[in-house]
Design a protein around this motif. Structure first.
Motif, PDB file in Angstrom:
ATOM      1  N   LEU A  78       0.879  -1.167   0.000  1.00 22.41           N
ATOM      2  CA  LEU A  78       0.000   0.000   0.000  1.00 22.41           C
ATOM      3  C   LEU A  78       0.912   1.211   0.000  1.00 22.41           C
ATOM      4  N   PHE A  79       1.281   1.651  -1.175  1.00 21.27           N
ATOM      5  CA  PHE A  79       2.358   2.629  -1.327  1.00 21.27           C
ATOM      6  C   PHE A  79       3.610   1.986  -0.730  1.00 21.27           C
ATOM      7  N   GLN A  80       4.152   2.490   0.385  1.00 24.01           N
ATOM      8  CA  GLN A  80       5.345   1.837   0.938  1.00 24.01           C
ATOM      9  C   GLN A  80       5.026   0.962   2.145  1.00 24.01           C
ATOM     10  N   ASN A  81       3.764   0.754   2.412  1.00 25.43           N
ATOM     11  CA  ASN A  81       3.353  -0.006   3.582  1.00 25.43           C
ATOM     12  C   ASN A  81       3.120  -1.467   3.208  1.00 25.43           C
ATOM     13  N   PRO A  82       3.973  -2.399   3.686  1.00 24.84           N
ATOM     14  CA  PRO A  82       3.781  -3.818   3.342  1.00 24.84           C
ATOM     15  C   PRO A  82       2.573  -4.396   4.074  1.00 24.84           C
ATOM     16  N   ALA A  83       1.585  -4.841   3.311  1.00 19.90           N
ATOM     17  CA  ALA A  83       0.331  -5.347   3.878  1.00 19.90           C
ATOM     18  C   ALA A  83       0.128  -6.807   3.491  1.00 19.90           C
ATOM     19  N   ALA A  84      -0.541  -7.542   4.371  1.00 19.35           N
ATOM     20  CA  ALA A  84      -0.902  -8.931   4.082  1.00 19.35           C
ATOM     21  C   ALA A  84      -2.196  -8.918   3.264  1.00 19.35           C
ATOM     22  N   PHE A  85      -2.121  -9.406   2.038  1.00 23.67           N
ATOM     23  CA  PHE A  85      -3.241  -9.413   1.099  1.00 23.67           C
ATOM     24  C   PHE A  85      -3.873 -10.804   1.166  1.00 23.67           C
TER      25      PHE A  85
END
Length: 506
Positions: A78-85
């Motif tokens: 999410l832009f530079q935010n690593p998220a668990a999809f």
């Protein structure tokens, strides 16, 4: 020279630190052996967002890329935010319901000090969210819906009068705009006690600001990406998301409404009454030592704002897309009309609250519309503690990590909904629903943090659609877009143009 050299060294050092920090962020999933797609250094996996694609399409592309993987979640930036999809419905069920205590927060940006309108129930976390949710839940009980039902029907009757007038002059109308006027008048009446007159006033303020609130932002995509990636830092820096003119409009409406009701002791038993009651509540200390205070006027403003925006946009979009599909599928439209006429006959031609429960096929049409045209594309959550995915010890969601559940992409997964682009209300018979995981349909979310106003939204959509189908036949025309073209700048599933349909009065 010495000072210049020192400043140069400081600049180089800072650049090196920032570069290293970003490198660590953007290699987060690679270092953990979790499937991911190489991110853009600034935009992450949203390189095309608001340029050529909306959020729905970005999430759909990512979901499709990893749909055959066996991973319970994949990496998403999410832009530079690593998220668990999230890819696995069982994991989605754990996050939303079974292990909700660890995923009750969203981690969204809000700033109650500098951008008070952003600190609403949809964004809030922690004790603030829990307290508000518990208090506001009583506004949306079946009893309250029954109380507001006649008000919604009266607006719907006025809507039918306006529609007949318009059809007599022009049989091709922008139905998307007209149903938005209907829901604005409903929400304005039920939430604010204000007659917005959007149905007859082409320049109605409520409708204008409602639409603008969804697409106008104070900053561009990059700054919004920063606020999304670093919400706590953005809050400390005093960032503001909502444009000033939008804040000013809703502040004026809310303060005037509150002042008038308090001065004249007006009680309408509606959403605004509940907020005023909470504003005037005396400070109470609970057994656990927690101090509960009344709402400030800014907090009243924020909740009124989100109720208005959510109530008007989601319901009007759903109605517009439903009518679009009914125009393209006359057999389904005829079946809905036959059901509406039969139910009204059973109730002596009076549209009662009980009628909406008996309109079972219409409800299937609405459910299928929400599947195919999911208004809000995803559910956001954030892990409070380190979480090892059940059955997958190598997949870990770290404390503070964002989680994305791609509802709109799940709704178009052919392994869950065969031929997902086909409009089939029969997918939502009781038998079909039982054959799918409970979290396979998420237009309102699920679990303790599901949409608080879902009963109200469904009620106004059922009333509006039932009366429209009873009074008019809908068909496509040369002005009807096929396929529909979505607006990349809208976070919700908005259109670049309207939905033009041909209407024939019955």
């Amino acid at each position: 020279m010495a000072l210049t050299y020192i400043l140069f060294q400081v600049a180089v050092a800072l650049l090196a630190i920032v570069t290293y920090y970003l490198h660590r962020k953007l290699t987060y999933f690679k270092r953990r052996g979790i499937p991911f797609d190489t991110p853009h250094p600034i935009r992450g996996n949203l390189a095309e967002l608001q340029i050529s694609k909306n959020f729905h399409e970005c999430l759909q592309d990512h979901y499709n890329k990893f749909r055959e993987s066996k991973a319970p979640f994949v990496g998403f930036y999410l832009f530079q935010n690593p998220a668990a999809f999230v890819m696995d419905l069982e994991l989605a069920k754990h996050i939303l319901i079974k292990d909700f205590s660890n995923f009750s927060n969203k981690g969204m940006f809000y700033n109650e000090k500098d951008d008070p309108i952003s600190a609403h129930l949809f964004n809030l976390d922690g004790p603030q969210w829990r307290l508000l949710r518990n208090k506001l839940s009583s506004t949306f009980t079946s009893g309250k819906m029954k109380f507001m039902f006649p008000t919604v029907v009266s607006v719907a009757d006025e809507f039918m009068t306006v529609m007949h007038e318009k059809v007599s002059k022009n049989d091709v109308l922008n139905i998307r705009d007209l149903v938005a006027r209907f829901t604005v008048d409903v929400i304005g009446t039920c939430a604010f006690g204000i007659k917005c007159n959007s149905l007859r006033d082409e320049k109605a303020e409520f409708l204008d600001f409602g639409k603008r609130s969804l697409v106008e932002k104070r900053h561009g995509t990059i700054i919004l990406g920063f606020m999304r990636s670093y919400p706590k830092l953005a809050r400390k820096l005093g960032f503001v998301r909502t444009p000033q003119h939008i804040q000013d409009f809703y502040r004026r409406i809310v303060t005037e409404t509150v002042a008038m009701r308090e001065k004249e002791n007006i009680k309408r038993n509606d959403f605004m009454d509940m907020l005023i009651e909470m504003k005037n509540q005396k400070e109470v200390t609970l057994e656990n030592g927690e101090v509960v205070k009344g709402l400030t006027i800014d907090e009243v403003l924020a909740q009124a704002f989100v109720f208005f925006i959510a109530g008007f946009e989601t319901s009007s979009s759903t109605m517009g897309y439903a009518l679009y599909e009914l125009a393209k599928n006359p057999d389904i439209q005829n079946k809905v009309r036959a059901e509406v006429e039969e139910v009204l006959e059973q109730h002596d031609q009076k549209f009662t609250y009980e009628c909406t429960k008996d309109l079972k096929y219409l409800n299937q049409v609405i459910s299928e519309t929400l599947r195919l045209y999911t208004i809000v594309p995803n559910l956001d959550r954030m892990a409070a503690k380190r979480y090892v995915v059940p059955g997958h010890p190598e997949f870990v969601i770290e404390a503070g990590q964002s989680v994305i559940i791609p509802a709109s992409a799940i709704h178009r997964d052919p392994s869950i909904y065969p031929e997902p682009l086909e409009f089939r209300p029969e997918r939502f018979t009781p038998e079909e629903i039982k054959n799918r995981p409970s979290v396979a349909w998420l237009p309102f979310g699920d679990g303790p943090r599901n949409c608080i106003g879902l009963r109200f939204g469904q009620m106004q959509a059922r009333i509006g659609l039932a009366l429209l189908i009873k009074n008019f036949k809908f068909s496509t025309s040369s002005k009807t877009s096929d396929p529909l073209v979505y607006d990349p700048k809208s976070f919700v599933l908005g259109l670049k143009d309207g939905i033009y349909l041909k209407l024939e009065a019955i």
